[in-house]
Design a protein around this motif. Structure first.
Motif, PDB file in Angstrom:
ATOM      1  N   PHE A 113     -14.895  25.540 -36.600  1.00  0.00           N
ATOM      2  CA  PHE A 113     -16.202  25.889 -37.164  1.00  0.00           C
ATOM      3  C   PHE A 113     -17.117  26.441 -36.084  1.00  0.00           C
ATOM      4  CE2 PHE A 113     -19.383  25.833 -40.308  1.00  0.00           C
ATOM      5  CZ  PHE A 113     -20.553  25.360 -39.752  1.00  0.00           C
ATOM      6  N   ALA A 114     -17.142  25.747 -34.936  1.00  0.00           N
ATOM      7  CA  ALA A 114     -18.027  26.190 -33.855  1.00  0.00           C
ATOM      8  C   ALA A 114     -17.631  27.569 -33.364  1.00  0.00           C
ATOM      9  CB  ALA A 114     -18.002  25.175 -32.721  1.00  0.00           C
ATOM     10  N   LEU A 125     -22.669  20.179 -37.249  1.00  0.00           N
ATOM     11  CA  LEU A 125     -21.361  20.613 -36.772  1.00  0.00           C
ATOM     12  C   LEU A 125     -20.267  19.658 -37.203  1.00  0.00           C
ATOM     13  CD1 LEU A 125     -19.806  22.576 -35.005  1.00  0.00           C
ATOM     14  CD2 LEU A 125     -20.299  21.132 -33.052  1.00  0.00           C
ATOM     15  N   GLN A 126     -20.555  18.376 -37.143  1.00  0.00           N
ATOM     16  CA  GLN A 126     -19.510  17.387 -37.346  1.00  0.00           C
ATOM     17  C   GLN A 126     -19.336  16.957 -38.797  1.00  0.00           C
ATOM     18  OE1 GLN A 126     -17.460  16.331 -35.088  1.00  0.00           O
ATOM     19  NE2 GLN A 126     -18.426  17.397 -33.376  1.00  0.00           N
ATOM     20  N   ALA A 127     -20.353  17.197 -39.629  1.00  0.00           N
ATOM     21  CA  ALA A 127     -20.244  16.709 -41.008  1.00  0.00           C
ATOM     22  C   ALA A 127     -19.872  17.847 -41.937  1.00  0.00           C
ATOM     23  CB  ALA A 127     -21.572  16.089 -41.450  1.00  0.00           C
ATOM     24  N   ARG A 128     -18.975  17.546 -42.879  1.00  0.00           N
ATOM     25  CA  ARG A 128     -18.511  18.575 -43.815  1.00  0.00           C
ATOM     26  C   ARG A 128     -19.575  18.946 -44.826  1.00  0.00           C
ATOM     27  NH1 ARG A 128     -12.859  15.849 -44.777  1.00  0.00           N
ATOM     28  NH2 ARG A 128     -11.713  16.810 -43.057  1.00  0.00           N
ATOM     29  N   ASN A 129     -20.324  17.959 -45.230  1.00  0.00           N
ATOM     30  CA  ASN A 129     -21.222  18.153 -46.372  1.00  0.00           C
ATOM     31  C   ASN A 129     -22.650  18.449 -45.939  1.00  0.00           C
ATOM     32  OD1 ASN A 129     -21.414  15.680 -45.187  1.00  0.00           O
ATOM     33  ND2 ASN A 129     -21.809  14.562 -47.077  1.00  0.00           N
ATOM     34  N   GLU A 179     -14.087   6.819 -47.802  1.00  0.00           N
ATOM     35  CA  GLU A 179     -15.034   7.730 -48.445  1.00  0.00           C
ATOM     36  C   GLU A 179     -15.910   8.401 -47.393  1.00  0.00           C
ATOM     37  OE1 GLU A 179     -17.525   5.856 -51.293  1.00  0.00           O
ATOM     38  OE2 GLU A 179     -18.684   7.696 -51.638  1.00  0.00           O
ATOM     39  N   ILE A 180     -16.380   7.611 -46.458  1.00  0.00           N
ATOM     40  CA  ILE A 180     -17.260   8.179 -45.430  1.00  0.00           C
ATOM     41  C   ILE A 180     -16.489   9.145 -44.544  1.00  0.00           C
ATOM     42  CG2 ILE A 180     -18.801   7.598 -43.543  1.00  0.00           C
ATOM     43  CD1 ILE A 180     -19.829   6.684 -46.193  1.00  0.00           C
ATOM     44  N   GLU A 181     -15.232   8.771 -44.242  1.00  0.00           N
ATOM     45  CA  GLU A 181     -14.421   9.672 -43.422  1.00  0.00           C
ATOM     46  C   GLU A 181     -14.277  11.030 -44.075  1.00  0.00           C
ATOM     47  OE1 GLU A 181     -12.548   8.919 -40.517  1.00  0.00           O
ATOM     48  OE2 GLU A 181     -13.651   7.035 -40.406  1.00  0.00           O
ATOM     49  N   SER A 182     -14.215  11.013 -45.408  1.00  0.00           N
ATOM     50  CA  SER A 182     -14.005  12.285 -46.102  1.00  0.00           C
ATOM     51  C   SER A 182     -15.166  13.243 -45.911  1.00  0.00           C
ATOM     52  CB  SER A 182     -13.788  12.038 -47.595  1.00  0.00           C
ATOM     53  OG  SER A 182     -14.999  11.627 -48.198  1.00  0.00           O
ATOM     54  N   TYR A 183     -16.290  12.713 -45.460  1.00  0.00           N
ATOM     55  CA  TYR A 183     -17.440  13.585 -45.252  1.00  0.00           C
ATOM     56  C   TYR A 183     -17.552  14.095 -43.816  1.00  0.00           C
ATOM     57  CZ  TYR A 183     -19.184  12.183 -49.819  1.00  0.00           C
ATOM     58  OH  TYR A 183     -19.330  11.979 -51.155  1.00  0.00           O
ATOM     59  N   ILE A 184     -16.629  13.669 -42.975  1.00  0.00           N
ATOM     60  CA  ILE A 184     -16.753  14.045 -41.561  1.00  0.00           C
ATOM     61  C   ILE A 184     -15.600  14.951 -41.182  1.00  0.00           C
ATOM     62  CG2 ILE A 184     -16.853  13.138 -39.224  1.00  0.00           C
ATOM     63  CD1 ILE A 184     -18.130  10.670 -40.311  1.00  0.00           C
ATOM     64  N   ARG A 185     -15.911  15.937 -40.398  1.00  0.00           N
ATOM     65  CA  ARG A 185     -14.882  16.912 -40.014  1.00  0.00           C
ATOM     66  C   ARG A 185     -13.938  16.308 -38.991  1.00  0.00           C
ATOM     67  NH1 ARG A 185     -19.184  21.428 -39.881  1.00  0.00           N
ATOM     68  NH2 ARG A 185     -18.773  22.416 -41.871  1.00  0.00           N
ATOM     69  N   THR A 186     -12.705  16.766 -39.056  1.00  0.00           N
ATOM     70  CA  THR A 186     -11.783  16.391 -37.989  1.00  0.00           C
ATOM     71  C   THR A 186     -12.182  17.185 -36.745  1.00  0.00           C
ATOM     72  OG1 THR A 186     -10.270  18.152 -38.628  1.00  0.00           O
ATOM     73  CG2 THR A 186      -9.935  16.006 -39.629  1.00  0.00           C
ATOM     74  N   ARG A 227     -24.422   5.534 -43.385  1.00  0.00           N
ATOM     75  CA  ARG A 227     -23.090   5.258 -42.826  1.00  0.00           C
ATOM     76  C   ARG A 227     -22.480   6.501 -42.215  1.00  0.00           C
ATOM     77  NH1 ARG A 227     -20.531   0.649 -44.691  1.00  0.00           N
ATOM     78  NH2 ARG A 227     -18.492   1.230 -43.910  1.00  0.00           N
ATOM     79  N   VAL A 228     -22.679   7.649 -42.897  1.00  0.00           N
ATOM     80  CA  VAL A 228     -22.146   8.893 -42.347  1.00  0.00           C
ATOM     81  C   VAL A 228     -22.765   9.153 -40.978  1.00  0.00           C
ATOM     82  CG1 VAL A 228     -22.050  11.391 -42.653  1.00  0.00           C
ATOM     83  CG2 VAL A 228     -21.682   9.896 -44.606  1.00  0.00           C
ATOM     84  N   LYS A 270     -21.301   6.860 -38.481  1.00  0.00           N
ATOM     85  CA  LYS A 270     -19.947   7.221 -38.081  1.00  0.00           C
ATOM     86  C   LYS A 270     -19.952   8.401 -37.120  1.00  0.00           C
ATOM     87  CE  LYS A 270     -16.131   5.406 -40.136  1.00  0.00           C
ATOM     88  NZ  LYS A 270     -16.579   4.399 -40.981  1.00  0.00           N
ATOM     89  N   LEU A 271     -20.985   9.205 -37.194  1.00  0.00           N
ATOM     90  CA  LEU A 271     -21.067  10.337 -36.276  1.00  0.00           C
ATOM     91  C   LEU A 271     -21.506   9.917 -34.883  1.00  0.00           C
ATOM     92  CD1 LEU A 271     -22.618  13.030 -38.614  1.00  0.00           C
ATOM     93  CD2 LEU A 271     -20.316  12.954 -37.722  1.00  0.00           C
ATOM     94  N   SER A 312     -16.649   2.194 -48.828  1.00  0.00           N
ATOM     95  CA  SER A 312     -15.336   2.264 -48.183  1.00  0.00           C
ATOM     96  C   SER A 312     -15.364   3.264 -47.040  1.00  0.00           C
ATOM     97  CB  SER A 312     -14.281   2.681 -49.202  1.00  0.00           C
ATOM     98  OG  SER A 312     -14.522   4.011 -49.604  1.00  0.00           O
ATOM     99  N   ASP A 313     -14.624   2.924 -45.998  1.00  0.00           N
ATOM    100  CA  ASP A 313     -14.557   3.803 -44.825  1.00  0.00           C
ATOM    101  C   ASP A 313     -13.948   5.139 -45.162  1.00  0.00           C
ATOM    102  OD1 ASP A 313     -14.049   1.526 -42.017  1.00  0.00           O
ATOM    103  OD2 ASP A 313     -15.835   2.427 -42.936  1.00  0.00           O
ATOM    104  N   GLU A 351     -11.239  20.798 -36.982  1.00  0.00           N
ATOM    105  CA  GLU A 351     -12.124  21.517 -37.905  1.00  0.00           C
ATOM    106  C   GLU A 351     -13.428  21.878 -37.220  1.00  0.00           C
ATOM    107  OE1 GLU A 351     -11.501  19.260 -41.974  1.00  0.00           O
ATOM    108  OE2 GLU A 351     -13.472  20.226 -41.878  1.00  0.00           O
ATOM    109  N   ALA A 352     -13.978  20.892 -36.518  1.00  0.00           N
ATOM    110  CA  ALA A 352     -15.261  21.115 -35.860  1.00  0.00           C
ATOM    111  C   ALA A 352     -15.165  22.230 -34.824  1.00  0.00           C
ATOM    112  CB  ALA A 352     -15.747  19.822 -35.223  1.00  0.00           C
ATOM    113  N   ARG A 398     -20.856  13.044 -53.100  1.00  0.00           N
ATOM    114  CA  ARG A 398     -20.404  13.239 -54.480  1.00  0.00           C
ATOM    115  C   ARG A 398     -20.735  12.061 -55.383  1.00  0.00           C
ATOM    116  NH1 ARG A 398     -16.391  15.653 -51.268  1.00  0.00           N
ATOM    117  NH2 ARG A 398     -15.546  13.607 -50.764  1.00  0.00           N
TER     118      ARG A 398
END
Lengths: 321, 447
Positions: free
Chosen positions: B432-433, A168-172, B418-425, A222-223, A226-227, B415-416, B428-429, A188
């Motif tokens: 999506f739900a 749910l929380q991760a885009r990828n 980069e990781i942030e870019s993989y997590i939904r705001t 790390r992802v 962060k979650l 870098s943070d 968004e979440a 990527r």
């Protein structure tokens, strides 16, 4: 009994000539012609620690930066790994080895893996008294280097995970519990895919080198961190490496299966390539009529190079028909 | 009667009789009635007799009914193929061995039937009786891939190394299948099976020498060889016009699609050799090469030598002439190359059909121009050889991999951002739900 005798021999040599110091270092890492396999030579650490103990003098004067340059005089690209160094992989002298604990590796890790350009040492490894492993002469080596195509590694994140939450929380991420019980996550850079299981274990695939695989696995960890999960990075291990190369001449697969029957399996009705199961190192090679060879099943890069150097003369034998 | 000298312990008389009235016979004293000895049941050793049940009573382990049925099916397959007695016996042994093994005891009945076929196959291979896996799959009416999987599992379990089958050996058996003797088809199209086989075998040998056979499935190659052999034995207009489709219909065999490509490849090889025939005036193309096949096959070694020599000379000439700086030559070579590519493409589009000839001519011109049209620097060595495996001559253009990260140590900083870019705001979440819930509801309402 052997250990102490060998130590005494080397201690004497050190006392005699400073030149031999470095030679013995190299020689010890490649102790005898018949040594094979990744089991570390038990004397290594004792000798090295002994050396360090003999006074900081030796440790400071030891300059290991010459090693990759000197032995890889033929290769000119940064990526080139000399197959020579595969015999010293167990002691961590090889430029790609990054997880050994010996002091040599520690001093060596500061040295970058950039190949030429760094000064070539005047030291010549061909001193007569050196107990070095016999190296295949340059003219016989194939000159072809298999390129790594895929690395599969596993790591334990050390905590149970809520896959639904991650999806749910991760885009990828994608998660389809009816189809497969893991989250499929992609990043990527490096372009890789990971399977993350609810137990906290993770499989990372798609990287083109061991370091890239490790970096990618760390990014996935790390992802997950962060979650909000207390993810760690335990027991990272490379499980499989796949490489491919091209020998640039056609190969008579029928002939090869006749002469190497106990290793090869060739069923053109099922698969166009010949499946060669090499015993030492334990690698499976797919050999095609076009001359392309795929090597898989390796846990270390050196196994791939060794396997290819083993198969190349065999393939050469089937070249002109 | 009781043994003499036996006395009753109760009264001492010797009048002891055998009493068989009840379930066990007893020795009873006739005078006082006391039982002297009781018989088997009472004197059974405690804990069972010394001789075990399986040794005295159990019968020899019989094979189960499915195994027996499998053996019968195996025999039927052997009879159909008309193999030797030895092969039949060997395959039965293997079948019994494999059947009991854990990896085969619990598989489906269909797989067990496939296993029977595989046992026949491996026995034939070991005893030099050439059959192909395709034949077995046909007999079993099973998917060749399934047969392959079972075959490989079986040889691993039984630890057998069987030699591979030579295509030329299987050729004879294969050509028997084609019903084109004079009893089946009109005289014009009929062919004696012996001649046909001989010519087809020669064609297959030629194909094997020129890298067409290695790595390919044998049956389409054999089909192509039979077709070309049949055409060339009497190259009348009627025969030449008959397509592979119609030929297979006539001969009552199933057509294999790859056979078309093999025909084209074989014709190409024949053209390369046909060019060297000294008494042929006109150009040899795939269209008219069939008439020359007889001569080509008869003198194929001499023609091969000539072709190789001509090719070497041509290569030397090329190298000598291209002494100009390589860049200029490459450029000038690229220009005629691109122009030769253009006419090729419309040809290829027109010739979708069995006419692989046009495609073929395209390929031939590519071969002659002897340059590379793709950007990668390594020259396609296949284009420089006279004969090379077709997969090398027509190398697929590989997607050029972007040289990504080099000199990665694996321990770099991540870098943070980069990781942030993989997590939904959070928003968004939430969206999506919500969407997922709506979709799930929609599906439930639909169904």
């Amino acid at each position: 009994m052997d250990e102490s005798a060998l130590e005494r021999y080397f201690d004497d040599s050190i006392a005699n000539d400073s030149n031999f110091r470095l030679v013995e270092e190299l020689g010890l890492q490649s102790p005898a012609p018949h040594v094979e396999g990744p089991t570390p030579f038990p004397q290594d650490s004792s000798y090295l620690s002994g050396k360090a103990g003999q006074g900081g003098v030796l440790g400071e004067e030891l300059d290991l930066s010459f090693l990759p340059d000197d032995l890889s005089t033929q290769e000119s690209t940064a990526q080139a790994e000399s197959p020579n160094l595969d015999v010293s992989q167990d002691s961590g002298i090889g430029p790609d080895c990054n997880s050994q604990d010996s002091t040599a590796a520690n001093t060596h890790q500061g040295v970058s893996t950039s190949g030429p350009g760094t000064s070539a040492s005047p030291f010549c490894p061909m001193t007569p008294m050196t107990p070095m492993t016999p190296v295949t002469p340059v003219t016989e080596r194939s000159g072809i280097i298999p390129q790594l195509q895929n690395i599969v590694s596993t790591v334990n994140l050390g905590c149970p995970l809520d896959l639904k939450f991650i999806a749910l929380q991760a885009r990828n991420a994608e998660y389809n519990p009816k189809r497969f019980a893991a989250v499929i996550m992609r990043i990527r850079e490096p372009r890789t895919t990971a399977l993350i299981f609810s137990s906290g274990k993770m499989v990372c695939t798609g990287a083109k080198s061991e370091e890239q695989s490790r970096l990618a696995a760390r990014k996935y960890a790390r992802v997950v961190q962060k979650l909000g999960f207390p993810a760690r990075f335990l027991d990272f291990k490379i499980q499989n490496m796949v490489a491919s190369c091209d020998v640039s001449f056609p190969i008579r697969l029928e002939g090869l299966v006749l002469t190497h029957q106990q290793f090869s399996s060739y069923e053109p009705e099922l698969f166009p390539g010949l499946i060669y199961r090499m015993v030492k190192p334990r690698i499976v090679l797919l050999i095609f009529v076009s001359g392309k060879v795929v090597l898989t099943g390796a846990k270390e890069r050196a196994e791939i190079y060794e396997a290819f150097e083993n198969i190349y003369p065999i393939l050469r034998g089937f070249r002109k028909q | 009667m009781s043994p003499p000298g036996l006395r009753c312990p109760g009264c001492g008389s010797s009048n002891i009789v055998d009493d068989d009235l009840y379930c066990q016979s007893q020795l009873v004293c006739a005078d006082c009635g006391s039982v002297v000895s009781e018989g088997l049941l009472a004197s059974d050793p405690v804990g069972g007799s010394d001789v075990s049940y399986s040794r005295t009573t159990a019968v020899a382990k019989k094979p189960c009914t499915n195994q027996i049925k499998g053996l019968q099916r195996l025999k039927a397959i052997c009879r159909t193929l008309r193999v030797h007695r030895e092969i039949e016996d060997l395959s039965q042994t293997y079948y019994n061995q494999a059947y009991q093994h854990e990896s085969f005891i619990k598989v489906s009945l269909q797989k067990k039937e496939v296993l029977a076929g595989c046992c026949v196959l491996v026995s034939c291979r070991l005893l030099n009786w050439p059959i192909s896996m395709g034949t077995i799959s046909c007999l079993l009416d099973a998917d060749p891939m399934v047969v392959g999987v079972v075959y490989q599992a079986m040889i691993k379990v039984l630890n057998i190394t069987a030699p591979i089958v030579n295509v030329t050996d299987v050729m004879e058996a294969h050509s028997q299948e084609y019903k084109i003797s004079s009893s089946h088809v009109p005289e014009e199209l009929a062919e004696n099976s012996k001649d046909l086989t001989k010519r087809a075998v020669a064609l297959v040998e030629l194909a094997a020498d020129s890298w067409i056979v290695t790595g390919r499935k044998p049956i389409p190659i054999m089909m192509a060889a039979v077709y070309l052999a049949w055409q060339s034995l009497k190259p009348t207009k009627q025969r030449l016009k008959l397509t592979l489709d119609k030929f297979c219909q006539m001969a009552k065999v199933n057509k294999h699609r790859p056979a078309m490509k093999r025909i084209a490849e074989m014709k190409e090889v024949l053209c390369k050799l046909g060019k060297e025939i000294p008494w042929v005036r006109e150009a040899v193309t795939p269209d008219n090469v069939v008439q020359q096949v007889e001569d080509i096959l008869q003198h194929r070694y001499a023609l091969l030598r000539r072709a190789l020599r001509t090719h070497e000379e041509a290569l030397l000439e090329q190298e000598a002439s291209s002494e100009a700086p390589t860049q200029i030559s490459e450029l000038s070579e690229k220009i005629p190359n691109s122009s030769s590519v253009e006419p090729c493409e419309p040809d290829a589009k027109m010739a979708e059909e069995p006419g692989d000839e046009d495609n073929n001519q395209c390929v031939m011109s590519e071969f002659h121009s002897d340059t590379q049209k793709n950007q990668d620097p390594t020259p396609n060595w296949g284009k420089r050889e006279l004969f090379a495996p077709p997969c090398v001559i027509h190398a697929k253009k590989r997607r050029v991999e972007q040289p990504e990260l080099r000199d990665v140590t694996g321990d770099e900083e991540i870098s943070d951002s980069e990781i942030e870019s993989y997590i939904r705001t959070p928003r968004e979440a939430r969206d999506f739900a919500l969407t997922q819930k709506k979709l799930a509801k929609g599906e439930i309402e639909k169904s």
